[in-house]
Every structure is written in structure tokens, then in C-alpha cells.
Design a protein around this motif. Structure first.
Motif, mmCIF file in Angstrom:
data_model
loop_
_atom_site.group_PDB
_atom_site.id
_atom_site.type_symbol
_atom_site.label_atom_id
_atom_site.label_comp_id
_atom_site.label_asym_id
_atom_site.label_seq_id
_atom_site.Cartn_x
_atom_site.Cartn_y
_atom_site.Cartn_z
ATOM 1 N N THR A 79 -23.933 -14.229 21.801
ATOM 2 C CA THR A 79 -23.953 -14.547 23.223
ATOM 3 C C THR A 79 -25.288 -15.169 23.620
ATOM 4 O OG1 THR A 79 -23.407 -13.684 25.428
ATOM 5 C CG2 THR A 79 -24.838 -12.302 24.051
ATOM 6 N N GLY A 89 -17.528 -18.373 30.186
ATOM 7 C CA GLY A 89 -17.993 -17.328 31.083
ATOM 8 C C GLY A 89 -19.324 -17.704 31.697
ATOM 9 N N GLN A 137 -16.290 -15.371 24.783
ATOM 10 C CA GLN A 137 -15.158 -14.687 24.164
ATOM 11 C C GLN A 137 -15.535 -14.011 22.840
ATOM 12 O OE1 GLN A 137 -12.282 -14.160 25.772
ATOM 13 N NE2 GLN A 137 -13.350 -15.177 27.445
ATOM 14 N N THR A 138 -16.317 -14.689 22.017
ATOM 15 C CA THR A 138 -16.708 -14.118 20.730
ATOM 16 C C THR A 138 -17.526 -12.849 20.931
ATOM 17 O OG1 THR A 138 -16.712 -16.309 19.722
ATOM 18 C CG2 THR A 138 -17.897 -14.572 18.545
ATOM 19 N N ALA A 168 -17.607 -10.940 23.498
ATOM 20 C CA ALA A 168 -16.781 -9.901 24.122
ATOM 21 C C ALA A 168 -16.031 -9.101 23.060
ATOM 22 C CB ALA A 168 -15.804 -10.529 25.112
ATOM 23 N N GLN A 169 -15.674 -9.760 21.977
ATOM 24 C CA GLN A 169 -14.965 -9.085 20.883
ATOM 25 C C GLN A 169 -15.925 -8.404 19.907
ATOM 26 O OE1 GLN A 169 -11.589 -8.740 20.489
ATOM 27 N NE2 GLN A 169 -11.509 -9.609 22.549
ATOM 28 N N ASN A 215 -19.419 -19.948 26.146
ATOM 29 C CA ASN A 215 -18.241 -19.259 25.633
ATOM 30 C C ASN A 215 -18.635 -17.815 25.336
ATOM 31 O OD1 ASN A 215 -16.117 -18.181 24.217
ATOM 32 N ND2 ASN A 215 -15.831 -19.960 22.898
#
Length: 122
Positions: free
Chosen positions: A50, A2, A39-40, A42-43, A37
Motif C-alpha cells: 500500500t 481507493g 485492493q492488494t 486490503a487482502q 489501488n
């Protein structure tokens, strides 16, 4: 993967080749784009997962306070610090603009843009 952008960071600093520029100082704009990244985070919804844009802003402000003749030097310092201080960043692009530069014309700004990618062994 991202993208996080921190745009229009306004800083007053003392860069330039002319003695007056380093003495008087001028206004600058810095724009930053980093790829990581996401994704982590985001969860998890956790800042620790982040890239912290408060850290990115602080890096820009700190590195802009060290006078340099060239904007390229400042941009490279910013990029180096980002990769040292945040291991999550895979790629970063920084733009440094000097507003109303003293170049003998009606010029709004001059800007340099540099990109750096993390080496695989870092």
C-alpha cells in the motif's frame, strides 16, 4: 482504486515574497489526498502493498523546509516527490495553507490546491 488522506499536517516554514516572511517564518497546514489501488493491501494486510502515509508525511515535511516565494512551488515539489518516491500512487492532490497570512486584513488562511495524475508511461 481507493483513497488515502493525510490531513492537517502542521509545519512551521519560511515561505513568502516578503523578506520578513522568509526570515521569521510562519505556520502552515498541508492536506494530502492520494489515489491508489488498495485492493492488494486490503487482502494481504501488508504495508509493502500500500501507500505508506508515514512516507507521505515525511515528504511534506521535507519539501516544506525548502523556502520558496510561492505556495504553488512548494505544492508542485510535494507532488513531484510523491510520484518519484511511491510508484503505487496514481493521482495526488495537495493543499498548502498559510495560516494568518500578512495580507493586511483579518484572514485566517490562504490556500492553494494542486492535483497531478501519473502519466501512463511512468
Amino acid at each position: 482504486m481507493g483513497t488515502i488522506k493525510v490531513e492537517n499536517i502542521r509545519v512551521f516554514a519560511h515561505h513568502g515574497c516578503l523578506k520578513e516572511e522568509t526570515k521569521i517564518g510562519s505556520d502552515y497546514r498541508v492536506d494530502l489526498k492520494v489515489k491508489a489501488n488498495l485492493q492488494t493491501s486490503a487482502q494481504s494486510d501488508q504495508l509493502s502493498d500500500t501507500v505508506d502515509y508515514v512516507l507521505l508525511n515525511r515528504i511534506v515535511k521535507e519539501e516544506m523546509q525548502q523556502p520558496s516565494y510561492l505556495l504553488e512551488t512548494v505544492a508542485k515539489r510535494i507532488l513531484n516527490r510523491i510520484f518519484i518516491d511511491d510508484q503505487m500512487v496514481h493521482k495526488a492532490t495537495v493543499s498548502v495553507s498559510k495560516l494568518n497570512p500578512p495580507i493586511g486584513g483579518d484572514v485566517e488562511s490562504v490556500m492553494i490546491k494542486m492535483t497531478q495524475v501519473r502519466k501512463k508511461d511512468e
